[in-house]
Design a protein around this motif. Structure first.
Motif, PDB file in Angstrom:
ATOM      1  N   ALA A 141      -4.506 -13.160 -18.734  1.00 14.70           N
ATOM      2  CA  ALA A 141      -4.373 -14.517 -19.281  1.00 14.70           C
ATOM      3  C   ALA A 141      -3.775 -14.509 -20.678  1.00 14.70           C
ATOM      4  CB  ALA A 141      -5.732 -15.222 -19.285  1.00 14.70           C
ATOM      5  N   ILE A 142      -4.178 -13.570 -21.531  1.00 14.33           N
ATOM      6  CA  ILE A 142      -3.612 -13.569 -22.884  1.00 14.33           C
ATOM      7  C   ILE A 142      -2.129 -13.220 -22.838  1.00 14.33           C
ATOM      8  CG2 ILE A 142      -4.221 -11.207 -23.573  1.00 14.33           C
ATOM      9  CD1 ILE A 142      -4.797 -12.465 -26.402  1.00 14.33           C
ATOM     10  N   SER A 143      -1.739 -12.370 -21.913  1.00 13.17           N
ATOM     11  CA  SER A 143      -0.319 -12.067 -21.761  1.00 13.17           C
ATOM     12  C   SER A 143       0.457 -13.323 -21.368  1.00 13.17           C
ATOM     13  CB  SER A 143      -0.106 -10.972 -20.716  1.00 13.17           C
ATOM     14  OG  SER A 143      -0.625  -9.747 -21.191  1.00 13.17           O
ATOM     15  N   GLU A 144      -0.095 -14.083 -20.452  1.00 17.20           N
ATOM     16  CA  GLU A 144       0.552 -15.321 -20.015  1.00 17.20           C
ATOM     17  C   GLU A 144       0.560 -16.377 -21.118  1.00 17.20           C
ATOM     18  OE1 GLU A 144      -1.267 -16.673 -16.379  1.00 17.20           O
ATOM     19  OE2 GLU A 144      -1.052 -14.693 -15.456  1.00 17.20           O
ATOM     20  N   LEU A 145      -0.569 -16.562 -21.792  1.00 19.23           N
ATOM     21  CA  LEU A 145      -0.678 -17.618 -22.804  1.00 19.23           C
ATOM     22  C   LEU A 145       0.165 -17.345 -24.047  1.00 19.23           C
ATOM     23  CD1 LEU A 145      -4.512 -18.270 -22.497  1.00 19.23           C
ATOM     24  CD2 LEU A 145      -2.668 -19.826 -21.802  1.00 19.23           C
ATOM     25  N   THR A 146       0.389 -16.072 -24.359  1.00 16.74           N
ATOM     26  CA  THR A 146       1.169 -15.724 -25.556  1.00 16.74           C
ATOM     27  C   THR A 146       2.588 -15.299 -25.232  1.00 16.74           C
ATOM     28  OG1 THR A 146       0.388 -13.429 -25.508  1.00 16.74           O
ATOM     29  CG2 THR A 146      -0.889 -15.019 -26.844  1.00 16.74           C
ATOM     30  N   ASP A 147       2.884 -15.121 -23.949  1.00 18.37           N
ATOM     31  CA  ASP A 147       4.196 -14.651 -23.492  1.00 18.37           C
ATOM     32  C   ASP A 147       4.529 -13.275 -24.074  1.00 18.37           C
ATOM     33  OD1 ASP A 147       6.415 -14.988 -21.842  1.00 18.37           O
ATOM     34  OD2 ASP A 147       7.639 -15.781 -23.476  1.00 18.37           O
ATOM     35  N   VAL A 148       3.504 -12.423 -24.145  1.00 15.14           N
ATOM     36  CA  VAL A 148       3.663 -11.049 -24.625  1.00 15.14           C
ATOM     37  C   VAL A 148       3.367 -10.119 -23.457  1.00 15.14           C
ATOM     38  CG1 VAL A 148       2.794  -9.276 -26.205  1.00 15.14           C
ATOM     39  CG2 VAL A 148       3.016 -11.645 -26.991  1.00 15.14           C
ATOM     40  N   ASP A 149       4.313  -9.255 -23.129  1.00 17.22           N
ATOM     41  CA  ASP A 149       4.116  -8.309 -22.028  1.00 17.22           C
ATOM     42  C   ASP A 149       2.904  -7.427 -22.288  1.00 17.22           C
ATOM     43  OD1 ASP A 149       6.344  -9.221 -20.655  1.00 17.22           O
ATOM     44  OD2 ASP A 149       7.674  -7.706 -21.502  1.00 17.22           O
ATOM     45  N   HIS A 150       2.156  -7.165 -21.226  1.00 14.93           N
ATOM     46  CA  HIS A 150       0.937  -6.350 -21.308  1.00 14.93           C
ATOM     47  C   HIS A 150       1.233  -4.913 -21.747  1.00 14.93           C
ATOM     48  CE1 HIS A 150      -2.774  -4.326 -20.249  1.00 14.93           C
ATOM     49  NE2 HIS A 150      -2.061  -3.484 -19.526  1.00 14.93           N
ATOM     50  N   GLN A 151       0.432  -4.437 -22.665  1.00 15.80           N
ATOM     51  CA  GLN A 151       0.392  -3.046 -23.081  1.00 15.80           C
ATOM     52  C   GLN A 151      -1.076  -2.702 -23.307  1.00 15.80           C
ATOM     53  OE1 GLN A 151       3.072  -0.822 -23.719  1.00 15.80           O
ATOM     54  NE2 GLN A 151       4.308  -2.391 -22.747  1.00 15.80           N
ATOM     55  N   SER A 152      -1.351  -1.438 -23.411  1.00 15.92           N
ATOM     56  CA  SER A 152      -2.711  -0.995 -23.717  1.00 15.92           C
ATOM     57  C   SER A 152      -2.632   0.356 -24.406  1.00 15.92           C
ATOM     58  CB  SER A 152      -3.527  -0.888 -22.435  1.00 15.92           C
ATOM     59  OG  SER A 152      -4.757  -0.261 -22.697  1.00 15.92           O
ATOM     60  N   PRO A 153      -3.230   0.435 -25.580  1.00 14.70           N
ATOM     61  CA  PRO A 153      -3.877  -0.613 -26.356  1.00 14.70           C
ATOM     62  C   PRO A 153      -2.837  -1.565 -26.921  1.00 14.70           C
ATOM     63  CG  PRO A 153      -3.694   1.349 -27.687  1.00 14.70           C
ATOM     64  CD  PRO A 153      -3.176   1.704 -26.323  1.00 14.70           C
ATOM     65  N   GLN A 154      -3.319  -2.737 -27.310  1.00 14.36           N
ATOM     66  CA  GLN A 154      -2.405  -3.750 -27.835  1.00 14.36           C
ATOM     67  C   GLN A 154      -3.140  -4.687 -28.771  1.00 14.36           C
ATOM     68  OE1 GLN A 154      -0.876  -6.599 -24.905  1.00 14.36           O
ATOM     69  NE2 GLN A 154       1.155  -6.279 -25.792  1.00 14.36           N
ATOM     70  N   VAL A 155      -2.433  -5.095 -29.820  1.00 14.26           N
ATOM     71  CA  VAL A 155      -2.917  -6.118 -30.730  1.00 14.26           C
ATOM     72  C   VAL A 155      -1.960  -7.294 -30.626  1.00 14.26           C
ATOM     73  CG1 VAL A 155      -3.143  -6.750 -33.166  1.00 14.26           C
ATOM     74  CG2 VAL A 155      -4.073  -4.603 -32.366  1.00 14.26           C
ATOM     75  N   ILE A 156      -2.535  -8.480 -30.456  1.00 17.71           N
ATOM     76  CA  ILE A 156      -1.751  -9.718 -30.480  1.00 17.71           C
ATOM     77  C   ILE A 156      -2.381 -10.614 -31.530  1.00 17.71           C
ATOM     78  CG2 ILE A 156      -0.968 -11.730 -29.181  1.00 17.71           C
ATOM     79  CD1 ILE A 156      -1.293 -10.021 -26.608  1.00 17.71           C
ATOM     80  N   VAL A 157      -1.580 -11.025 -32.518  1.00 19.74           N
ATOM     81  CA  VAL A 157      -2.056 -11.905 -33.583  1.00 19.74           C
ATOM     82  C   VAL A 157      -1.538 -13.311 -33.278  1.00 19.74           C
ATOM     83  CG1 VAL A 157      -2.080 -12.361 -36.058  1.00 19.74           C
ATOM     84  CG2 VAL A 157      -2.049  -9.992 -35.237  1.00 19.74           C
ATOM     85  N   VAL A 158      -2.459 -14.278 -33.298  1.00 16.94           N
ATOM     86  CA  VAL A 158      -2.134 -15.659 -32.938  1.00 16.94           C
ATOM     87  C   VAL A 158      -2.515 -16.580 -34.087  1.00 16.94           C
ATOM     88  CG1 VAL A 158      -2.571 -17.526 -31.286  1.00 16.94           C
ATOM     89  CG2 VAL A 158      -2.524 -15.144 -30.492  1.00 16.94           C
ATOM     90  N   LYS A 159      -1.585 -17.461 -34.427  1.00 16.15           N
ATOM     91  CA  LYS A 159      -1.837 -18.486 -35.447  1.00 16.15           C
ATOM     92  C   LYS A 159      -1.243 -19.788 -34.914  1.00 16.15           C
ATOM     93  CE  LYS A 159      -1.384 -19.498 -40.280  1.00 16.15           C
ATOM     94  NZ  LYS A 159      -2.048 -18.899 -41.392  1.00 16.15           N
ATOM     95  N   ASN A 160      -1.997 -20.870 -35.054  1.00 13.51           N
ATOM     96  CA  ASN A 160      -1.565 -22.172 -34.538  1.00 13.51           C
ATOM     97  C   ASN A 160      -1.157 -22.082 -33.065  1.00 13.51           C
ATOM     98  OD1 ASN A 160      -1.996 -23.491 -37.034  1.00 13.51           O
ATOM     99  ND2 ASN A 160      -0.049 -22.701 -37.765  1.00 13.51           N
ATOM    100  N   ARG A 161      -1.954 -21.301 -32.321  1.00 17.64           N
ATOM    101  CA  ARG A 161      -1.809 -21.139 -30.866  1.00 17.64           C
ATOM    102  C   ARG A 161      -0.524 -20.424 -30.444  1.00 17.64           C
ATOM    103  NH1 ARG A 161      -4.987 -26.096 -28.168  1.00 17.64           N
ATOM    104  NH2 ARG A 161      -6.176 -26.685 -30.003  1.00 17.64           N
TER     105      ARG A 161
END
Length: 123
Positions: A83-103
């Motif tokens: 879901a986070i990959s879909e909601l942020t449009d960031v391809d899945h990796q592991s480990p991974q950090v995704i930083v989100v601001k203002n959605r």
């Protein structure tokens, strides 16, 4: 589990992780990024590289009131990871950090690219 595995029960982190275990919790956390930046750490409890990246991040990150730390165990909660990959449009990796601001995703990194100083600069 790997040598440096991380779980709620054995947590020895100095960081105040918020564990995301459902897609609903993830959506709420992303909505809260209207007020505070969210850092989402996707971790595989079966991967030593992921465990080392987590350990390195935890030892170098200084707690910041402007940033909430969210932890996603992608083995136990694959639906949240997807879901986070879909909601942020960031391809899945592991480990991974995704930083989100203002959605919206403002920074992402994976594997050895996860750097506290680069994350701080993006915030």
């Amino acid at each position: 589990m790997g040598l440096f595995s991380f779980s709620k029960k054995s947590q020895q982190s100095k960081l105040n992780w918020i564990h995301i275990t459902t897609v609903e919790e993830l959506k709420q956390a992303i909505a809260e990024t209207d007020n505070v930046t969210g850092l989402f750490f996707k971790h595989s409890t079966r991967c030593n590289i992921s465990s080392m990246a987590l350990s390195r991040f935890e030892s170098s990150w200084e707690q910041d009131d402007k940033c909430e730390l969210y932890f996603i165990d992608l083995i136990a909660h694959r639906d949240v990871s997807n879901a986070i990959s879909e909601l942020t449009d960031v391809d899945h990796q592991s480990p991974q950090v995704i930083v989100v601001k203002n959605r919206r995703e403002i920074f992402n990194a994976s594997h050895n690219g996860i750097s506290s100083s680069e994350i701080k600069n993006s915030i």
